[in-house]
Design a protein around this motif. Sequence first.
Motif, PDB file in Angstrom:
ATOM      1  N   ASP A  51      -8.580  -9.409  -4.709  1.00 51.59           N
ATOM      2  CA  ASP A  51      -7.749  -9.032  -3.571  1.00 51.59           C
ATOM      3  C   ASP A  51      -6.570  -8.191  -4.034  1.00 51.59           C
ATOM      4  O   ASP A  51      -6.085  -8.351  -5.155  1.00 51.59           O
ATOM      5  N   ALA A  52      -6.090  -7.316  -3.133  1.00 47.32           N
ATOM      6  CA  ALA A  52      -4.939  -6.474  -3.462  1.00 47.32           C
ATOM      7  C   ALA A  52      -4.052  -6.316  -2.235  1.00 47.32           C
ATOM      8  O   ALA A  52      -4.535  -6.349  -1.097  1.00 47.32           O
ATOM      9  N   TRP A  53      -2.752  -6.148  -2.494  1.00 44.93           N
ATOM     10  CA  TRP A  53      -1.741  -6.008  -1.446  1.00 44.93           C
ATOM     11  C   TRP A  53      -0.718  -4.973  -1.867  1.00 44.93           C
ATOM     12  O   TRP A  53      -0.536  -4.710  -3.061  1.00 44.93           O
ATOM     13  N   ALA A  54       0.019  -4.469  -0.895  1.00 47.33           N
ATOM     14  CA  ALA A  54       1.175  -3.640  -1.208  1.00 47.33           C
ATOM     15  C   ALA A  54       2.226  -4.545  -1.861  1.00 47.33           C
ATOM     16  O   ALA A  54       2.302  -5.726  -1.543  1.00 47.33           O
ATOM     17  N   PRO A  55       3.034  -4.015  -2.769  1.00 51.36           N
ATOM     18  CA  PRO A  55       4.006  -4.874  -3.458  1.00 51.36           C
ATOM     19  C   PRO A  55       5.167  -5.341  -2.591  1.00 51.36           C
ATOM     20  O   PRO A  55       5.799  -6.343  -2.913  1.00 51.36           O
ATOM     21  N   ASP A  56       5.438  -4.636  -1.477  1.00 52.84           N
ATOM     22  CA  ASP A  56       6.566  -5.030  -0.627  1.00 52.84           C
ATOM     23  C   ASP A  56       6.435  -4.381   0.757  1.00 52.84           C
ATOM     24  O   ASP A  56       5.530  -3.561   0.991  1.00 52.84           O
ATOM     25  N   ALA A  57       7.336  -4.766   1.655  1.00 51.96           N
ATOM     26  CA  ALA A  57       7.290  -4.274   3.036  1.00 51.96           C
ATOM     27  C   ALA A  57       7.495  -2.763   3.117  1.00 51.96           C
ATOM     28  O   ALA A  57       6.903  -2.091   3.963  1.00 51.96           O
ATOM     29  N   ARG A  58       8.302  -2.219   2.238  1.00 53.90           N
ATOM     30  CA  ARG A  58       8.535  -0.763   2.232  1.00 53.90           C
ATOM     31  C   ARG A  58       7.236  -0.007   1.909  1.00 53.90           C
ATOM     32  O   ARG A  58       6.911   0.989   2.543  1.00 53.90           O
ATOM     33  N   ALA A  59       6.493  -0.513   0.922  1.00 58.44           N
ATOM     34  CA  ALA A  59       5.207   0.104   0.577  1.00 58.44           C
ATOM     35  C   ALA A  59       4.212  -0.060   1.718  1.00 58.44           C
ATOM     36  O   ALA A  59       3.459   0.871   2.028  1.00 58.44           O
ATOM     37  N   ASP A  60       4.198  -1.241   2.364  1.00 57.66           N
ATOM     38  CA  ASP A  60       3.328  -1.434   3.529  1.00 57.66           C
ATOM     39  C   ASP A  60       3.602  -0.374   4.590  1.00 57.66           C
ATOM     40  O   ASP A  60       2.679   0.224   5.138  1.00 57.66           O
TER      41      ASP A  60
END
Length: 165
Positions: free
Chosen positions: A108-117
Motif C-alpha cells: 500500500d502507498a499514500w501521500a506523505p501529508d495533506a499538502r501532497a494529497d
Amino acid sequence: MNRTRWAVLALAALPAVAGARETIGVFDRWGAFSDSAPRRCFAIAEPVSAGGASRWRPFASIASWPRAGGGGARHQLHVRLSRDRNPQARVTLSVGERRFDLTATAADAWAPDARADAAIVSAIRSSRSMSVETLSRAGGPFADVYALKGAATAIDAAALACLKG
C-alpha cells in the motif's frame, strides 16, 4: 453494463469496515461510494494496466473521512499496489508531468501529508492518466497505470456525499 462499470462495481464489493456501503455513482473508470460506519466517502478505480499478477485487487482511491463536530481527513490518496514491493524501493506517483514520492508499506502507498494529497488531487483533475512505479520484492520494476477519465467527477461526488452526512 460495460466491462468498466462491472470492474468499478466489483471494487465496491471490497468489504466495508462496518455498516452499509452506498453506491453514489460510476463515472467512466471511477466509482464513488460511501460507508456509514465509520463514515467515509471515496472515489476508486482499478488500474487499466497492472504491473503483475496479484493475490489481491489493486486500486487507487481518494477518500474523505469526516469527523463529528468538523475536521477529519479530506481527499486522501490510497493505492493498493498490484504486487509486493521491495522494502528499500521508492514508490513514485506520476500524474501528467508531476511526480510525487509516496509513503509505502509492502503493498500500500499514500501521500506523505495533506499538502501532497491536495497537490495530487489537483494534478488528477487536469491529467489523463497516472501511474505508480516501484520495484517488486524480487527487484524488477513495475508500474500500475490508471485512466483518469471520470476521476474528478467521482472525487467530487464522494466529497459531496460526505458533506451531506
